[in-house]
Design an enzyme around this catalytic site. Structure first.
Site, PDB file in Angstrom:
ATOM      1  N   HIS A 232      -0.793  -2.615  -4.553  1.00  0.00           N
ATOM      2  CA  HIS A 232      -0.213  -3.503  -5.571  1.00  0.00           C
ATOM      3  C   HIS A 232      -0.256  -2.914  -6.985  1.00  0.00           C
ATOM      4  CE1 HIS A 232       0.210  -6.389  -2.452  1.00  0.00           C
ATOM      5  NE2 HIS A 232      -0.994  -6.890  -2.464  1.00  0.00           N
TER       6      HIS A 232
ATOM      7  N   HIS B 226       3.590 -12.586  -5.364  1.00  0.00           N
ATOM      8  CA  HIS B 226       2.471 -12.697  -4.423  1.00  0.00           C
ATOM      9  C   HIS B 226       1.913 -14.126  -4.346  1.00  0.00           C
ATOM     10  CE1 HIS B 226      -0.929 -11.393  -2.060  1.00  0.00           C
ATOM     11  NE2 HIS B 226      -0.529 -10.133  -2.117  1.00  0.00           N
TER      12      HIS B 226
ATOM     13  N   GLU C 154       5.683 -12.221   1.244  1.00  0.00           N
ATOM     14  CA  GLU C 154       6.037 -11.322   0.142  1.00  0.00           C
ATOM     15  C   GLU C 154       7.270 -10.528   0.534  1.00  0.00           C
ATOM     16  OE1 GLU C 154       2.205  -9.135  -0.407  1.00  0.00           O
ATOM     17  OE2 GLU C 154       1.530 -10.834   0.757  1.00  0.00           O
TER      18      GLU C 154
ATOM     19  N   ARG D  85       0.789  -1.228   0.000  1.00  0.00           N
ATOM     20  CA  ARG D  85       0.000   0.000   0.000  1.00  0.00           C
ATOM     21  C   ARG D  85       0.823   1.280   0.000  1.00  0.00           C
ATOM     22  NH1 ARG D  85      -2.682  -3.878   2.827  1.00  0.00           N
ATOM     23  NH2 ARG D  85      -4.836  -4.178   2.181  1.00  0.00           N
TER      24      ARG D  85
ATOM     25  N   ASP E 178      -1.247  -9.669   8.705  1.00  0.00           N
ATOM     26  CA  ASP E 178      -1.111  -9.005   7.402  1.00  0.00           C
ATOM     27  C   ASP E 178      -0.162  -7.839   7.624  1.00  0.00           C
ATOM     28  OD1 ASP E 178      -1.357  -8.039   4.878  1.00  0.00           O
ATOM     29  OD2 ASP E 178      -3.505  -7.578   4.973  1.00  0.00           O
TER      30      ASP E 178
END
Ligand code: BGC
Length: 347
Positions: free
Chosen positions: A102, A172, A312, A77, A244
């Site tokens: 992304h 990803h 990631e 982001r 996350d």
């Protein structure tokens, strides 16, 4: 190599397979550079695909949570979908509430890449033109996939620009070491080589703080199950509906281009192990919180919450607005390079 399908606008997409002497096989397509399958053995030598994905191109062209894809120009982001660079303001497409996620509306995951083969490896190239998705500079990107004899999938990224810009590249892929479609990843045992992480606000944008993991559910320095923290009432876990978060990798004693161990995931039932090595400073550990039983995977099973997890490798989210984070600025004349290796073995 074989033809994989045609995009809605009539472009032919190729699928490539890489296989090593041990029988490990990786497949990817020139659409989004998407890794569609990663087949590795369990402790009995039985092969399974451990990467979530689809069985046909139309599913990858439709909206999906970036399964297997090369993500860019800026992975993760950028707050407010905006940043300034050298005194100029740039506005990006907001595709995640008020943020850009992304790469925007049509990120690198939905672009057609040009493939070339050399020495058993395949390089994918893409030119992102000046102004694409609001980013400045013509950016030439290449992503090279190769397999080594020791079941390592190596990804080499490189980029050059003709005007100052920002970028953050990752892959990803979502993993389930039992096999794609085999259930939740709660029993996977994870180690993250990170003393700190970057907490986020209500919009999942880093606050700018580098917080120690000690004494929190973010402490994966000693191996523990993903499930043990995924239901924690820690405010950071509640806000993101699970893990996350970007972890700040320990890179003491490592030079700039040197691979350091980022993560190790172990699945006790199959015995499969995956190590992640990278030259990048961070890794986004995402536990598949938003998989919401709306997508059917390659083997015909519905993907539900936490049926896969992503690691990631990356620079930190929102770095263009966080001068205290490692820089993501690329200038003409410089070349941005990074490498990540996903290495598979068994117990
Ligand atoms: C983000 C998640 C997002 C997922 C799929 C991850 O990199 O951190 O918040 O849901 O990608 O878009």
């Amino acid at each position: 190599m074989r033809d994989y399908g045609e995009t809605r606008d009539g472009q032919t997409i190729q699928e490539y397979s890489l296989r090593n002497a041990a029988g490990m096989e990786v497949k990817f397509i020139t659409f989004g550079g998407i890794l569609t399958s990663i087949r590795v053995p369990d402790r009995q030598g039985r092969f399974a695909n451990v990467a979530l994905g689809f069985s046909k191109l139309a599913d990858y062209e439709a909206e999906h949570p970036y399964f297997g894809a090369i993500t860019g120009r800026y992975a993760n982001r950028i707050g407010g979908g905006a940043f300034s660079l050298d005194g100029r303001d740039y506005q990006l497409f907001k595709n995640d509430g008020g943020n850009s996620l992304h790469g925007g509306a049509v990120g690198f995951d939905k672009r057609v890449w040009v493939a070339s083969e050399s020495n058993g490896a395949v390089e994918l190239a893409y030119r992102s033109s000046d102004g694409e998705e609001g980013y400045p500079g013509n950016l030439d990107v290449s992503v090279r996939y190769s397999l080594d004899a020791d079941n390592g999938l190596r990804i080499d990224y490189a980029a050059e620009t003709d005007a100052p810009t920002v970028l953050n590249l990752t892959n990803h892929s979502y993993f389930n070491l039992m096999g794609e479609g085999e259930g939740t990843i709660y029993d996977h045992i994870l180690t993250l080589n990170a003393d700190a992480y970057t907490p986020t606000d209500a919009n999942q944008i880093p606050t700018g703080e580098i917080a120690p993991v000690a004494g929190s559910p973010f402490d994966f320095r000693t191996a523990k199950t993903i499930g043990s923290g995924q239901r924690s009432a820690h405010p950071q876990i509640v806000a993101a509906q699970g893990y996350d978060h970007n972890f700040v990798l320990n890179r003491r004693g490592l030079g700039k281009g040197e691979l350091g161990l980022a993560a190790r995931a172990y699945e006790p039932r199959s015995g499969r192990v995956m190590e992640v090595w990278t030259t990048e400073p961070g890794v986004q550990f995402y536990a598949g919180n938003f998989l919401d039983a709306t997508l059917i995977g390659a083997s015909g099973r519905l993907y539900r919450q936490s049926d896969g997890f992503a690691l990631e490798t990356q620079h930190f989210p929102d770095s263009p607005n966080k001068p205290q984070f490692p820089t993501t600025v690329l200038r003409p004349g410089a070349r941005k390079e990074s490498t990540t290796v996903y290495r598979f073995s068994t117990d």
